[in-house]
Design a protein around this motif. Structure first.
Motif, PDB file in Angstrom:
ATOM      1  N   ILE A 194      -3.072  -1.726  -4.393  1.00 56.25           N
ATOM      2  CA  ILE A 194      -4.424  -2.008  -3.998  1.00 56.25           C
ATOM      3  C   ILE A 194      -5.425  -0.826  -4.542  1.00 56.25           C
ATOM      4  O   ILE A 194      -4.822   0.415  -4.810  1.00 56.25           O
ATOM      5  CB  ILE A 194      -4.433  -1.915  -2.589  1.00 56.25           C
ATOM      6  CG1 ILE A 194      -3.841  -3.109  -1.706  1.00 56.25           C
ATOM      7  CG2 ILE A 194      -5.948  -1.755  -1.595  1.00 56.25           C
ATOM      8  CD1 ILE A 194      -2.951  -2.610  -0.604  1.00 56.25           C
ATOM      9  N   SER A 223      -4.421   3.137  -4.057  1.00 57.60           N
ATOM     10  CA  SER A 223      -3.270   2.988  -3.185  1.00 57.60           C
ATOM     11  C   SER A 223      -2.264   2.290  -3.926  1.00 57.60           C
ATOM     12  O   SER A 223      -2.530   1.441  -4.623  1.00 57.60           O
ATOM     13  CB  SER A 223      -3.720   2.071  -1.881  1.00 57.60           C
ATOM     14  OG  SER A 223      -4.601   3.026  -1.160  1.00 57.60           O
ATOM     15  N   ARG A 247       0.846  -1.167   0.020  1.00 56.53           N
ATOM     16  CA  ARG A 247      -0.021  -0.017  -0.096  1.00 56.53           C
ATOM     17  C   ARG A 247       0.895   1.187   0.049  1.00 56.53           C
ATOM     18  O   ARG A 247       0.809   2.300  -0.751  1.00 56.53           O
ATOM     19  CB  ARG A 247      -1.038   0.057   1.092  1.00 56.53           C
ATOM     20  CG  ARG A 247      -1.994   0.985   1.078  1.00 56.53           C
ATOM     21  CD  ARG A 247      -2.805   1.255   2.378  1.00 56.53           C
ATOM     22  NE  ARG A 247      -3.339   0.121   2.896  1.00 56.53           N
ATOM     23  CZ  ARG A 247      -4.584  -0.232   2.544  1.00 56.53           C
ATOM     24  NH1 ARG A 247      -5.221   0.239   1.679  1.00 56.53           N
ATOM     25  NH2 ARG A 247      -4.967  -1.543   2.932  1.00 56.53           N
ATOM     26  N   SER A 296     -12.107  -2.001  -1.045  1.00 54.60           N
ATOM     27  CA  SER A 296     -10.723  -2.289  -1.424  1.00 54.60           C
ATOM     28  C   SER A 296     -10.511  -3.551  -1.999  1.00 54.60           C
ATOM     29  O   SER A 296     -11.268  -4.554  -1.369  1.00 54.60           O
ATOM     30  CB  SER A 296     -10.106  -1.917  -0.071  1.00 54.60           C
ATOM     31  OG  SER A 296     -10.235  -0.868   0.208  1.00 54.60           O
ATOM     32  N   ILE A 351      -9.593   0.848  -4.968  1.00 56.79           N
ATOM     33  CA  ILE A 351     -10.751   0.997  -4.474  1.00 56.79           C
ATOM     34  C   ILE A 351     -11.714   1.087  -5.630  1.00 56.79           C
ATOM     35  O   ILE A 351     -11.691   1.737  -6.598  1.00 56.79           O
ATOM     36  CB  ILE A 351     -11.283   2.275  -3.530  1.00 56.79           C
ATOM     37  CG1 ILE A 351     -10.175   2.364  -2.464  1.00 56.79           C
ATOM     38  CG2 ILE A 351     -12.458   2.566  -3.337  1.00 56.79           C
ATOM     39  CD1 ILE A 351     -10.050   3.557  -1.560  1.00 56.79           C
TER      40      ILE A 351
END
Length: 355
Positions: free
Chosen positions: A237, A355, A179, A246, A239
């Protein structure tokens, strides 16, 4: 590419169980079901009446399909009597009017018709690890559709896995490191190694390549007249722009040199500097990804893999962010084509946190 956690060909196939018919359009026209008890992924839809005008039903129930694609992440349409690539492409256009060309490619495919392509053309004995389509870039499809024209005699399934569960089940320390650092993809396009830059970018004009790279946040450098090197730091990662969930969304494990067969790896290390490998992945700051981390990523994908047999005429539709896909090794002729839709361009979407 080496075979990662490949299921044995003799693996028992999942039995299909069905629930009662569901009223979708003021009449009972389809059955909704599961591939196995206590497993509702992907959602299974089949006609409940003979002679159904399938294309008309899809047009009438477009919203229902899109709602359930977001809810379940994947839908398997079986026995809707689609027989041609043209019908499959028309169906994808019904679901989305934003069909995508396969540009900035990572695997060999052939153009079939319109925006329909062959599935990845790797040798039949190889498995293709689970991955989200084009998650190695800042631009990816939100919907991926597969049409099975001819299932193989044995194997050749398209396994899937829930990207939310991959994220949840990975070691939190691994997740947090990715992340923070993200993933760097380094690619070298040279004669005779992997894909050429002309194939990847679908052009022979170097200025078009440079403009594409500039638009999508890719650093590019011509090392010689026909040797292009690109670097790009992308999300690990993401969204989901519609559900807010996530998801684990990258191809660090697939681009990494360790994913190659040992003989290919040995050849590269013996003949090239690491910076000249056709492709490789690192943490976003350029530091190496630990072998133990890659091993755990593969293990979690294997643990979460859902596998089912193809039937002729099947159409599998996936939300590309919610579900990853792969390919099992196979024996005999296999023909599965792919189409992508609803381009999501991260760099042009300021209100979505990646991320």
């Amino acid at each position: 590419m080496k075979k990662n956690y490949t299921e044995d060909f003799s693996q028992k196939k999942l039995k299909i169980t069905r629930r009662k018919s569901v009223d979708l359009s003021q009449e009972y026209v389809v059955n909704i079901g599961n591939l196995q008890k206590n497993q509702n992924l992907p959602l299974l839809l089949e006609p409940n009446i003979e002679g159904l005008n399938s294309m008309s039903w899809f047009k009438k129930n477009r919203d229902f399909i899109k709602v359930n694609l977001l809810k379940y992440g994947g839908i398997l349409f079986r026995n809707f009597n689609f027989t041609s690539v043209a019908e499959f492409e028309q169906l994808m256009k019904v679901i989305s009017n934003d069909m995508m060309r396969y540009t900035y490619r990572s695997t060999p495919r052939s153009h079939v018709s319109g925006n329909v392509y062959t599935s990845t053309e790797y040798p039949a004995y190889q498995s293709i690890p689970l991955h989200n389509e084009m998650s190695y870039s800042h631009n990816w499809p939100l919907i991926v559709g597969f049409f099975c024209i001819q299932p193989s005699e044995q194997g050749g399934e398209t396994p899937i896995a829930d990207s939310r569960r991959i994220l949840t089940n990975l070691n939190p320390k691994i997740v947090e490191k990715f992340r923070q650092k993200k993933v760097m993809y380094v690619r070298n396009y040279q004669d005779g190694l992997d894909l050429s830059w002309e194939n990847v970018f679908q052009t022979t004009d170097k200025s078009e390549v440079e403009n594409y790279c500039k638009s999508f946040g890719i650093d590019c450098e011509w090392k010689s007249s026909n040797h292009l090197r690109t670097r790009q730091v992308c999300q690990a990662i993401a969204i989901h722009p519609q559900t807010g969930e996530s998801v684990w969304f990258n191809q660090a494990h697939l681009f990494h040199v360790s994913s190659l067969e040992s003989s290919v790896r040995d050849f590269l290390f013996a003949n090239f500097q690491e910076e000249d490998f056709p492709r490789n992945s690192y943490y976003g700051d350029g530091s190496p990804i630990e072998e133990s981390v890659l091993e755990e990523i593969h293990q979690i994908y294997h643990q979460e893999k859902i596998i089912f047999p193809w039937c002729k005429g099947d159409i599998l539709m996936l939300d590309n962010m919610l579900f990853s896909h792969g390919r099992e090794p196979f024996i005999g002729s296999r023909k599965v084509v792919v189409a992508m839709a609803e381009s999501f361009h991260q760099l042009k979407t300021s209100n979505i946190n990646i991320s």
